[in-house]
Enzyme design. Structure first.
Site, mmCIF file in Angstrom:
data_model
loop_
_atom_site.group_PDB
_atom_site.id
_atom_site.type_symbol
_atom_site.label_atom_id
_atom_site.label_comp_id
_atom_site.label_asym_id
_atom_site.label_seq_id
_atom_site.Cartn_x
_atom_site.Cartn_y
_atom_site.Cartn_z
ATOM 1 N N LYS A 59 -2.485 57.858 19.104
ATOM 2 C CA LYS A 59 -1.515 58.708 18.382
ATOM 3 C C LYS A 59 -2.012 59.028 16.975
ATOM 4 C CE LYS A 59 -0.041 58.636 21.889
ATOM 5 N NZ LYS A 59 -0.411 57.887 23.090
ATOM 6 N N GLY A 183 -10.064 62.876 35.159
ATOM 7 C CA GLY A 183 -8.642 62.529 35.220
ATOM 8 C C GLY A 183 -7.795 63.341 34.254
ATOM 9 N N ALA A 184 -6.872 64.127 34.826
ATOM 10 C CA ALA A 184 -5.931 64.903 33.986
ATOM 11 C C ALA A 184 -4.599 64.183 33.938
ATOM 12 C CB ALA A 184 -5.762 66.312 34.543
ATOM 13 N N GLY A 185 -4.645 62.874 33.676
ATOM 14 C CA GLY A 185 -3.416 62.093 33.526
ATOM 15 C C GLY A 185 -3.077 61.964 32.055
ATOM 16 N N GLU A 206 -10.045 66.900 37.774
ATOM 17 C CA GLU A 206 -8.895 66.171 38.338
ATOM 18 C C GLU A 206 -8.942 66.241 39.860
ATOM 19 O OE1 GLU A 206 -6.207 64.137 37.486
ATOM 20 O OE2 GLU A 206 -5.925 64.272 39.647
ATOM 21 N N GLY A 273 -7.276 56.269 35.570
ATOM 22 C CA GLY A 273 -6.181 55.327 35.837
ATOM 23 C C GLY A 273 -6.531 53.932 35.359
ATOM 24 N N ALA A 322 4.072 50.704 27.307
ATOM 25 C CA ALA A 322 4.301 49.637 26.340
ATOM 26 C C ALA A 322 5.778 49.239 26.284
ATOM 27 C CB ALA A 322 3.822 50.094 24.967
ATOM 28 N N HIS A 446 23.474 72.160 13.316
ATOM 29 C CA HIS A 446 22.744 73.429 13.347
ATOM 30 C C HIS A 446 22.000 73.630 12.032
ATOM 31 C CE1 HIS A 446 21.802 77.588 14.184
ATOM 32 N NE2 HIS A 446 22.230 77.903 12.969
HETATM 33 P P1 FAD Z 1 -1.833 44.697 27.113
HETATM 34 O O1 FAD Z 1 -1.388 45.491 25.972
HETATM 35 O O2 FAD Z 1 -3.016 45.170 27.878
HETATM 36 O O3 FAD Z 1 -2.118 43.240 26.563
HETATM 37 C C1 FAD Z 1 -2.644 42.237 27.360
HETATM 38 C C2 FAD Z 1 -3.288 41.193 26.482
HETATM 39 O O4 FAD Z 1 -3.590 40.063 27.286
HETATM 40 C C3 FAD Z 1 -4.602 41.645 25.855
HETATM 41 O O5 FAD Z 1 -4.548 41.457 24.473
HETATM 42 C C4 FAD Z 1 -5.647 40.744 26.492
HETATM 43 O O6 FAD Z 1 -6.672 40.358 25.580
HETATM 44 C C5 FAD Z 1 -4.821 39.525 26.866
HETATM 45 N N1 FAD Z 1 -5.356 38.752 27.997
HETATM 46 C C6 FAD Z 1 -5.589 39.182 29.267
HETATM 47 N N2 FAD Z 1 -6.004 38.151 30.032
HETATM 48 C C7 FAD Z 1 -6.044 37.068 29.226
HETATM 49 C C8 FAD Z 1 -6.399 35.710 29.446
HETATM 50 N N3 FAD Z 1 -6.748 35.269 30.647
HETATM 51 N N4 FAD Z 1 -6.356 34.871 28.402
HETATM 52 C C9 FAD Z 1 -5.978 35.291 27.162
HETATM 53 N N5 FAD Z 1 -5.623 36.564 26.908
HETATM 54 C C10 FAD Z 1 -5.648 37.429 27.935
HETATM 55 N N6 FAD Z 1 1.819 53.256 26.590
HETATM 56 C C11 FAD Z 1 2.900 53.818 26.023
HETATM 57 O O7 FAD Z 1 4.026 53.400 26.309
HETATM 58 N N7 FAD Z 1 2.775 54.835 25.118
HETATM 59 C C12 FAD Z 1 1.568 55.337 24.764
HETATM 60 O O8 FAD Z 1 1.494 56.251 23.944
HETATM 61 C C13 FAD Z 1 0.418 54.772 25.356
HETATM 62 N N8 FAD Z 1 -0.815 55.232 25.029
HETATM 63 C C14 FAD Z 1 -1.914 54.644 25.579
HETATM 64 C C15 FAD Z 1 -3.159 55.153 25.256
HETATM 65 C C16 FAD Z 1 -4.296 54.600 25.805
HETATM 66 C C17 FAD Z 1 -5.651 55.145 25.413
HETATM 67 C C18 FAD Z 1 -4.187 53.487 26.693
HETATM 68 C C19 FAD Z 1 -5.422 52.848 27.270
HETATM 69 C C20 FAD Z 1 -2.953 52.989 27.042
HETATM 70 C C21 FAD Z 1 -1.797 53.570 26.501
HETATM 71 N N9 FAD Z 1 -0.521 53.122 26.838
HETATM 72 C C22 FAD Z 1 0.588 53.706 26.274
HETATM 73 C C23 FAD Z 1 -0.316 52.021 27.788
HETATM 74 C C24 FAD Z 1 -0.025 50.708 27.026
HETATM 75 O O9 FAD Z 1 -1.102 50.424 26.183
HETATM 76 C C25 FAD Z 1 0.199 49.576 28.009
HETATM 77 O O10 FAD Z 1 1.219 49.921 28.926
HETATM 78 C C26 FAD Z 1 0.618 48.302 27.282
HETATM 79 O O11 FAD Z 1 -0.359 47.919 26.357
HETATM 80 C C27 FAD Z 1 0.853 47.181 28.283
HETATM 81 O O12 FAD Z 1 1.221 46.016 27.605
HETATM 82 P P2 FAD Z 1 0.898 44.569 28.191
HETATM 83 O O13 FAD Z 1 1.461 43.616 27.197
HETATM 84 O O14 FAD Z 1 1.318 44.492 29.593
HETATM 85 O O15 FAD Z 1 -0.705 44.470 28.204
HETATM 86 P P1 NAI Z 2 -3.303 58.370 35.116
HETATM 87 O O1 NAI Z 2 -2.938 57.670 36.355
HETATM 88 O O2 NAI Z 2 -2.245 58.920 34.247
HETATM 89 O O3 NAI Z 2 -4.311 59.553 35.466
HETATM 90 C C1 NAI Z 2 -5.528 59.346 36.136
HETATM 91 C C2 NAI Z 2 -5.925 60.622 36.834
HETATM 92 O O4 NAI Z 2 -7.278 60.510 37.258
HETATM 93 C C3 NAI Z 2 -5.088 60.890 38.093
HETATM 94 O O5 NAI Z 2 -4.489 62.149 37.976
HETATM 95 C C4 NAI Z 2 -6.109 60.816 39.214
HETATM 96 O O6 NAI Z 2 -5.852 61.728 40.252
HETATM 97 C C5 NAI Z 2 -7.412 61.164 38.503
HETATM 98 N N1 NAI Z 2 -8.627 60.649 39.190
HETATM 99 C C6 NAI Z 2 -8.830 59.404 39.679
HETATM 100 N N2 NAI Z 2 -10.075 59.309 40.236
HETATM 101 C C7 NAI Z 2 -10.669 60.516 40.084
HETATM 102 C C8 NAI Z 2 -11.955 61.053 40.442
HETATM 103 N N3 NAI Z 2 -12.869 60.324 41.063
HETATM 104 N N4 NAI Z 2 -12.232 62.349 40.143
HETATM 105 C C9 NAI Z 2 -11.301 63.116 39.500
HETATM 106 N N5 NAI Z 2 -10.067 62.654 39.134
HETATM 107 C C10 NAI Z 2 -9.755 61.375 39.425
HETATM 108 O O7 NAI Z 2 -4.223 57.330 34.311
HETATM 109 P P2 NAI Z 2 -4.822 57.349 32.841
HETATM 110 O O8 NAI Z 2 -4.731 58.693 32.232
HETATM 111 O O9 NAI Z 2 -6.140 56.690 32.944
HETATM 112 O O10 NAI Z 2 -3.841 56.382 32.066
HETATM 113 C C11 NAI Z 2 -3.570 55.077 32.565
HETATM 114 C C12 NAI Z 2 -2.164 54.683 32.273
HETATM 115 O O11 NAI Z 2 -2.027 54.360 30.893
HETATM 116 C C13 NAI Z 2 -1.135 55.779 32.509
HETATM 117 O O12 NAI Z 2 -0.741 55.827 33.847
HETATM 118 C C14 NAI Z 2 -0.027 55.369 31.621
HETATM 119 O O13 NAI Z 2 0.767 54.431 32.298
HETATM 120 C C15 NAI Z 2 -0.733 54.693 30.459
HETATM 121 N N6 NAI Z 2 -0.807 55.629 29.331
HETATM 122 C C16 NAI Z 2 0.361 56.088 28.797
HETATM 123 C C17 NAI Z 2 0.354 56.989 27.774
HETATM 124 C C18 NAI Z 2 1.645 57.471 27.232
HETATM 125 O O14 NAI Z 2 2.665 56.856 27.499
HETATM 126 N N7 NAI Z 2 1.663 58.557 26.487
HETATM 127 C C19 NAI Z 2 -0.894 57.477 27.173
HETATM 128 C C20 NAI Z 2 -2.066 56.924 27.816
HETATM 129 C C21 NAI Z 2 -2.000 56.039 28.840
#
Ligand code: FAD
Ligand code: NAI
Length: 476
Positions: A59, A183-185, A206, A273, A322, A446
């Protein structure tokens, strides 16, 4: 040495684990939270994926790149700005500072609440024991919150320079001229937007033929048109089968129908994903049940197959978000303290932080059709909203879905300015079991973007004021 004993022990300090730790400590439990995360400065940090390499840094870059994109079109406001330049190093430093201040904030909260923070890899040994390196601690209740990892694609290995995952795409030291994204996710579109705004030529490959299948079709169609207009090339129905680094960048091989095609890019981001990170969480002898996809099996209260062991967040079923992880954390601690914990999985909002933003809660029109639920639809375009027009943000709409018989609000979908904020009106309304009429009877200030929510609700009964209603006899 006697084993340390805790009331609550948590593995993982992401938004699932750290929230559980704080709430447990607030409730008077002697609490430990163990996490192995080490940042690029080689320091142990809290916050997991979300704070370190997920929600927050993405963000920060989305906002920086948005400011840049806005400045480039600021002339329409009658403001002249010349020689606008991007300093990527500075932009990255700003992002890192935000991450650092937030992760340090969790550290302070741990201290203030007397949560014990232990850095290191932890493993569940039995329902009451956790091993951390050579040490074993015991706990009355254990919460597993290890999160998720990016999915890797066969025949395609990350080299952390040219073929990277989302973490790599948050760290590019300079602008890739041509950027490929698999991936267009959520991640593909958000990080694709960042680099596209900064000047990269972005191509997203995608596999699925349908764009954003989790989004209401009407909104997904608007999004596709807008992203394409912004210059992001989205190739649907293209399955990437292989990619390899070359002297000049990356060669990507993909299948489109029966045809195999190639794409040359400078950098490739794999955003295909994420998968649950459960392979090292428990000894195989612990008896913890993990399903075929790697998700820790839990019931609706996040109870695992083992007594007094809970699992939350990305490692269990449900959306990988999150706020879902944090709510499960609170619910588990509520279960420990009162016997009743609750997450309303049907009112979890989702947001894609692109421009325009896309946000929704509840059911899509397509889902209602499939489920045979009779519904009514109200939409209102931002093009007819005064505030949106004043902001130069008239693309998009608010869409409301209500039960035709009971009038209950079933879904709220927004594409447009501050969709990420507006959607919470739907979340609150749904949590309170509101009807569409309830939204119609509320006074909205408004001129605000929120008026589009009001008008969409009115429009569901053909009573909107600032648009032409379809039917006759609209007086309600
Ligand atoms: P995590 O945040 O992954 O935390 C898990 C923790 O466990 C890590 O710190 C790891 O080091 C620790 N851990 C794992 N195994 C062990 C072990 N055996 N011993 C000790 N420590 C361990 N979600 C949103 O809601 N909004 C967003 O805008 C958003 N943007 C994202 C952007 C990106 C680029 C990515 C990759 C993800 C995004 N997400 C977003 C998804 C979000 O980050 C996750 O859903 C969230 O972090 C999940 O929380 P969690 O606590 O389950 O796991
Ligand atoms: P995603 O599941 O949103 O999108 C992955 C995309 O990749 C899918 O559309 C899938 O069809 C495509 N794909 C998979 N294999 C492929 C291949 N071989 N060739 C072409 N396309 C392929 O997963 P993404 O974007 O990696 O994010 C993971 C998760 O993290 C999300 O599902 C979401 O839960 C979380 N996230 C949330 C955000 C938010 O809340 N704003 C921001 C970023 C991540």
């Amino acid at each position: 040495m006697p084993q340390e004993h805790y009331d609550v022990a948590i593995i993982g300090a992401g938004p699932g684990g750290y929230v559980a730790a704080i709430r447990a400590a607030q409730k008077g439990f002697k609490t430990i939270c163990i996490d192995k995360w080490v940042n690029k400065q080689n320091q142990s940090t809290l916050g997991g994926t979300c704070l370190n390499v997920g929600c927050i840094p993405s963000k920060a870059l989305l906002d920086s790149s948005e400011v840049y994109a806005k400045l480039k079109s600021i002339g329409e406001h009658g403001i002249q700005v010349e020689n606008i330049q991007v300093d990527i190093e500075k932009m990255m430093a700003r992002k890192d500072k935000i991450v650092s201040s937030l992760t340090k904030g969790i550290e302070s909260l741990f201290k203030a609440n007397q949560v014990v923070w232990r850095s290191g890899q932890a493993k569940l040994v039995s329902p009451t024991e956790i091993k951390i390196s050579s040490e074993t601690i015991t706990a009355s209740h254990i919460i597993l919150a290890p999160g998720s990892l990016p999915i890797s694609i066969p025949h395609l290995s990350f080299d952390d320079k040219t073929i990277v995952d989302s973490t790599g795409a948050l760290e590019f030291p300079n602008l890739p001229k041509k950027l490929g994204i698999i991936g267009a996710g959520f991640i593909g579109l958000e990080l694709g937007s960042v680099w596209n705004r900064l000047g990269s030529e972005v191509t997203i490959l995608e596999a699925q033929a349908e764009f954003l299948p989790m989004v209401d079709r009407q909104l997904a169609d608007i999004a596709y048109k807008e992203f394409t207009k912004q210059g992001i090339r989205i190739l649907l129905g293209t399955q990437v089968v292989k990619a390899s680094s070359t002297k000049t960048g990356v060669q990507v091989l993909y299948q489109k129908g029966q045809k195999e095609e190639k794409l040359e890019v400078d950098k490739l981001v794999v955003a295909a994903g994420r998968r649950p990170y459960s392979e090292h969480i428990a000894e195989s002898t612990s008896g913890l049940k993990i399903d075929k996809k790697g998700f820790i099996e839990v019931d609706q209260h996040c109870r695992t197959s083992l007594p007094n062991v809970y699992a939350i967040g990305d490692v269990v079923r449900g959306p990988m978000l999150a706020h879902k992880a944090s709510e499960e954390a609170i619910a588990v601690i509520d279960t420990l303290t009162t016997g009743h914990g609750h997450v309303n999985y049907s009112a979890i909002p989702s947001v894609v932080y692109t421009h325009p933003e896309i946000a929704w809660v509840g059911k899509r029109e397509e889902e209602l059709k499939l489920e045979g639920i009779e519904y009514k639809v109200g939409t209102f375009p931002f093009a007819a909203n005064g505030r949106a027009k004043a902001m130069n943000e008239s693309v998009g709409l608010v869409k409301i879905l209500g039960d035709k018989t009971t009038d209950k609000l079933l879904g709220l979908h927004v594409i447009g300015p501050f969709a990420s904020e507006l959607v919470h009106q739907g979340v609150i309304a749904m949590e309170f079991g509101a009807s569409v009429e309830d939204l119609q009877l509320i006074i909205f200030a408004h001129p605000t973007l929120s008026e589009a929510v009001h008008e969409a609700a009115l429009s569901a009964d053909e009573r909107a004021i600032h648009r032409v209603n379809k039917g006759l006899g609209v007086r309600g």
